[in-house]
Motif scaffolding. Structure first.
Motif, PDB file in Angstrom:
ATOM      1  N   SER A 140       0.831  -1.208   0.000  1.00  0.00           N
ATOM      2  CA  SER A 140       0.000   0.000   0.000  1.00  0.00           C
ATOM      3  C   SER A 140       0.865   1.257   0.000  1.00  0.00           C
ATOM      4  O   SER A 140       0.537   2.256  -0.641  1.00  0.00           O
ATOM      5  CB  SER A 140      -0.934   0.004   1.208  1.00  0.00           C
ATOM      6  N   TYR A 141       1.991   1.220   0.718  1.00  0.00           N
ATOM      7  CA  TYR A 141       2.904   2.360   0.705  1.00  0.00           C
ATOM      8  C   TYR A 141       3.462   2.587  -0.699  1.00  0.00           C
ATOM      9  O   TYR A 141       3.655   3.732  -1.126  1.00  0.00           O
ATOM     10  CB  TYR A 141       4.055   2.133   1.681  1.00  0.00           C
ATOM     11  N   VAL A 142       3.725   1.492  -1.411  1.00  0.00           N
ATOM     12  CA  VAL A 142       4.202   1.606  -2.788  1.00  0.00           C
ATOM     13  C   VAL A 142       3.148   2.298  -3.640  1.00  0.00           C
ATOM     14  O   VAL A 142       3.446   3.219  -4.405  1.00  0.00           O
ATOM     15  CB  VAL A 142       4.528   0.210  -3.366  1.00  0.00           C
ATOM     16  N   ALA A 143       1.901   1.851  -3.518  1.00  0.00           N
ATOM     17  CA  ALA A 143       0.813   2.436  -4.298  1.00  0.00           C
ATOM     18  C   ALA A 143       0.595   3.901  -3.937  1.00  0.00           C
ATOM     19  O   ALA A 143       0.364   4.746  -4.818  1.00  0.00           O
ATOM     20  CB  ALA A 143      -0.471   1.641  -4.070  1.00  0.00           C
ATOM     21  N   ILE A 144       0.693   4.224  -2.659  1.00  0.00           N
ATOM     22  CA  ILE A 144       0.524   5.613  -2.225  1.00  0.00           C
ATOM     23  C   ILE A 144       1.624   6.489  -2.813  1.00  0.00           C
ATOM     24  O   ILE A 144       1.362   7.582  -3.325  1.00  0.00           O
ATOM     25  CB  ILE A 144       0.529   5.701  -0.682  1.00  0.00           C
ATOM     26  N   GLY A 145       2.849   6.006  -2.760  1.00  0.00           N
ATOM     27  CA  GLY A 145       3.953   6.777  -3.321  1.00  0.00           C
ATOM     28  C   GLY A 145       3.784   7.029  -4.800  1.00  0.00           C
ATOM     29  O   GLY A 145       3.990   8.155  -5.286  1.00  0.00           O
ATOM     30  N   ALA A 146       3.400   5.996  -5.529  1.00  0.00           N
ATOM     31  CA  ALA A 146       3.200   6.153  -6.974  1.00  0.00           C
ATOM     32  C   ALA A 146       2.033   7.088  -7.275  1.00  0.00           C
ATOM     33  O   ALA A 146       2.102   7.910  -8.201  1.00  0.00           O
ATOM     34  CB  ALA A 146       2.958   4.786  -7.609  1.00  0.00           C
ATOM     35  N   VAL A 164       0.807   3.554 -14.833  1.00  0.00           N
ATOM     36  CA  VAL A 164       0.368   2.246 -14.350  1.00  0.00           C
ATOM     37  C   VAL A 164       1.470   1.204 -14.482  1.00  0.00           C
ATOM     38  O   VAL A 164       1.666   0.369 -13.590  1.00  0.00           O
ATOM     39  CB  VAL A 164      -0.898   1.786 -15.094  1.00  0.00           C
ATOM     40  N   GLU A 165       2.216   1.234 -15.588  1.00  0.00           N
ATOM     41  CA  GLU A 165       3.286   0.261 -15.775  1.00  0.00           C
ATOM     42  C   GLU A 165       4.336   0.382 -14.677  1.00  0.00           C
ATOM     43  O   GLU A 165       4.779  -0.627 -14.103  1.00  0.00           O
ATOM     44  CB  GLU A 165       3.949   0.458 -17.136  1.00  0.00           C
ATOM     45  N   ARG A 166       4.714   1.590 -14.354  1.00  0.00           N
ATOM     46  CA  ARG A 166       5.716   1.802 -13.314  1.00  0.00           C
ATOM     47  C   ARG A 166       5.166   1.381 -11.948  1.00  0.00           C
ATOM     48  O   ARG A 166       5.906   0.819 -11.122  1.00  0.00           O
ATOM     49  CB  ARG A 166       6.154   3.271 -13.287  1.00  0.00           C
ATOM     50  N   LEU A 167       3.898   1.655 -11.706  1.00  0.00           N
ATOM     51  CA  LEU A 167       3.271   1.232 -10.456  1.00  0.00           C
ATOM     52  C   LEU A 167       3.301  -0.280 -10.325  1.00  0.00           C
ATOM     53  O   LEU A 167       3.669  -0.819  -9.267  1.00  0.00           O
ATOM     54  CB  LEU A 167       1.827   1.735 -10.390  1.00  0.00           C
ATOM     55  N   VAL A 180       8.162   6.797 -10.403  1.00  0.00           N
ATOM     56  CA  VAL A 180       7.120   7.386 -11.258  1.00  0.00           C
ATOM     57  C   VAL A 180       7.438   8.838 -11.600  1.00  0.00           C
ATOM     58  O   VAL A 180       7.334   9.268 -12.749  1.00  0.00           O
ATOM     59  CB  VAL A 180       5.733   7.283 -10.583  1.00  0.00           C
ATOM     60  N   ALA A 181       7.825   9.622 -10.602  1.00  0.00           N
ATOM     61  CA  ALA A 181       8.052  11.060 -10.815  1.00  0.00           C
ATOM     62  C   ALA A 181       9.463  11.378 -11.295  1.00  0.00           C
ATOM     63  O   ALA A 181       9.703  12.469 -11.819  1.00  0.00           O
ATOM     64  CB  ALA A 181       7.770  11.822  -9.529  1.00  0.00           C
ATOM     65  N   GLU A 182      10.405  10.456 -11.070  1.00  0.00           N
ATOM     66  CA  GLU A 182      11.817  10.625 -11.433  1.00  0.00           C
ATOM     67  C   GLU A 182      12.494  11.752 -10.680  1.00  0.00           C
ATOM     68  O   GLU A 182      13.502  12.301 -11.115  1.00  0.00           O
ATOM     69  CB  GLU A 182      11.963  10.827 -12.949  1.00  0.00           C
ATOM     70  N   ARG A 183      11.951  12.096  -9.524  1.00  0.00           N
ATOM     71  CA  ARG A 183      12.575  13.087  -8.638  1.00  0.00           C
ATOM     72  C   ARG A 183      11.942  12.934  -7.251  1.00  0.00           C
ATOM     73  O   ARG A 183      10.914  12.284  -7.097  1.00  0.00           O
ATOM     74  CB  ARG A 183      12.363  14.517  -9.155  1.00  0.00           C
ATOM     75  N   ILE A 184      12.603  13.525  -6.268  1.00  0.00           N
ATOM     76  CA  ILE A 184      12.086  13.514  -4.906  1.00  0.00           C
ATOM     77  C   ILE A 184      11.671  14.937  -4.540  1.00  0.00           C
ATOM     78  O   ILE A 184      12.439  15.880  -4.731  1.00  0.00           O
ATOM     79  CB  ILE A 184      13.145  13.016  -3.900  1.00  0.00           C
ATOM     80  N   THR A 185      10.478  15.093  -4.029  1.00  0.00           N
ATOM     81  CA  THR A 185       9.961  16.406  -3.675  1.00  0.00           C
ATOM     82  C   THR A 185       9.636  16.462  -2.179  1.00  0.00           C
ATOM     83  O   THR A 185       9.646  15.441  -1.485  1.00  0.00           O
ATOM     84  CB  THR A 185       8.684  16.727  -4.468  1.00  0.00           C
ATOM     85  N   LEU A 186       9.315  17.662  -1.707  1.00  0.00           N
ATOM     86  CA  LEU A 186       8.983  17.849  -0.303  1.00  0.00           C
ATOM     87  C   LEU A 186       7.762  17.024   0.076  1.00  0.00           C
ATOM     88  O   LEU A 186       7.740  16.394   1.145  1.00  0.00           O
ATOM     89  CB  LEU A 186       8.737  19.333  -0.008  1.00  0.00           C
ATOM     90  N   VAL A 237      -7.290   4.959  -7.465  1.00  0.00           N
ATOM     91  CA  VAL A 237      -8.530   5.144  -8.220  1.00  0.00           C
ATOM     92  C   VAL A 237      -8.739   6.608  -8.562  1.00  0.00           C
ATOM     93  O   VAL A 237      -9.135   6.957  -9.690  1.00  0.00           O
ATOM     94  CB  VAL A 237      -9.738   4.592  -7.418  1.00  0.00           C
ATOM     95  N   LEU A 238      -8.456   7.478  -7.597  1.00  0.00           N
ATOM     96  CA  LEU A 238      -8.598   8.919  -7.830  1.00  0.00           C
ATOM     97  C   LEU A 238      -7.719   9.388  -8.974  1.00  0.00           C
ATOM     98  O   LEU A 238      -8.143  10.171  -9.833  1.00  0.00           O
ATOM     99  CB  LEU A 238      -8.244   9.672  -6.550  1.00  0.00           C
ATOM    100  N   ARG A 239      -6.466   8.878  -9.018  1.00  0.00           N
ATOM    101  CA  ARG A 239      -5.547   9.318 -10.047  1.00  0.00           C
ATOM    102  C   ARG A 239      -5.844   8.709 -11.412  1.00  0.00           C
ATOM    103  O   ARG A 239      -5.454   9.257 -12.435  1.00  0.00           O
ATOM    104  CB  ARG A 239      -4.101   8.955  -9.643  1.00  0.00           C
ATOM    105  N   LEU A 240      -6.528   7.556 -11.420  1.00  0.00           N
ATOM    106  CA  LEU A 240      -6.819   6.895 -12.699  1.00  0.00           C
ATOM    107  C   LEU A 240      -8.148   7.311 -13.303  1.00  0.00           C
ATOM    108  O   LEU A 240      -8.457   6.940 -14.449  1.00  0.00           O
ATOM    109  CB  LEU A 240      -6.791   5.366 -12.512  1.00  0.00           C
TER     110      LEU A 240
END
Length: 235
Positions: free
Chosen positions: A33-39, A47-50, A149-155, A231-234
């Motif tokens: 779930s943490y993986v899914a939340i991060g993505a 979706v492929e990266r997730l 997914v984002a290819e960077r780390i943000t705040l 689901v929200l993002r898709l």
């Protein structure tokens, strides 16, 4: 003691049930779930990266020292399963490093090290502490999935990783007491004297019921949050 199972999710030992128990079903769902939340927190959810991130973090075992889950799987089989699973996770990580961003390389290396250091309790168990559990099984998967997914780390990714770390720390503190009672305690005795003069007998269930109920509820909470965000993002 009726709490004879080594974990509340452990099945009767033998056959296919050992392999299902080995997956730590509720905690694996929690971890993924943490993986899914991060993505899902990334600006553009791919979706492929997730799916690749979920597959990589699914590949982990925690039964290599002392058979804490009391499965009947041989040590040799467990070692092979661990090598193959971690090798698969690393292979996925290497692919993602070349396909998406080179910044994943140190995360892949750190992930492989953490799995072996934690599960094998290397360096005197230094990486088997509450802090390392929170970082390795909470913050790390969320942050890695976001980076993939984002290819960077943000705040916002760091703040979300802090959430995952503290939530995992709560999981660890609750599960530690439960593991102690289920795996190490052979007898429980005593009474609770209430303010009204009543007495209640203390049993193993007295010590495990509330923490395990909390763990089940927290599992459903984090899984629900992950599904909601994806689901929200898709949509």
């Amino acid at each position: 003691m009726s709490t004879s199972r080594p974990a509340f999710y452990a099945l009767q030992p033998g056959g296919w049930r050992d392999y299902l128990t080995l997956l730590h079903p509720p905690y694996t769902l929690w971890h993924l779930s943490y993986v899914a939340i991060g993505a899902a927190l990334a600006p553009d959810l791919d979706v492929e990266r997730l799916l690749l991130a979920l597959a990589a973090f699914f590949l982990a075992l925690d039964e290599l020292r002392g058979h804490p889950l009391r499965t009947r799987i041989s040590d040799r089989t467990l070692v092979w399963l661990s090598v193959v699973s971690v090798g698969g996770a690393v292979a996925i990580g290497i692919y993602a490093t070349f396909a998406y961003t080179a910044w994943l390389a140190p995360f892949v290396a750190a992930g492989a090290f953490i799995v072996f250091a934690y599960n094998l309790e290397l360096f005197g168990g230094a990486f088997h502490s509450d802090l390392w559990f929170a970082l390795a099984w909470g913050s790390f998967p969320l942050l890695t999935a976001y980076l993939a997914v984002a290819e960077r780390i943000t705040l916002e990714a760091l703040l979300a990783a802090a959430f995952a770390g503290f939530f995992s720390l709560a999981q660890r503190r609750l599960s530690t007491q439960v593991r102690t009672v289920r795996r190490r305690v052979v007898a429980v005795s005593g009474t609770l004297e209430l303010a009204g003069g009543e007495q209640e007998a203390v049993s193993a269930e007295t010590l495990t019921a509330a923490p395990e109920a909390a763990l089940r509820a927290m599992t459903l909470a984090v899984v629900s949050l992950a599904i909601c965000l994806v689901v929200l993002r898709l949509t």
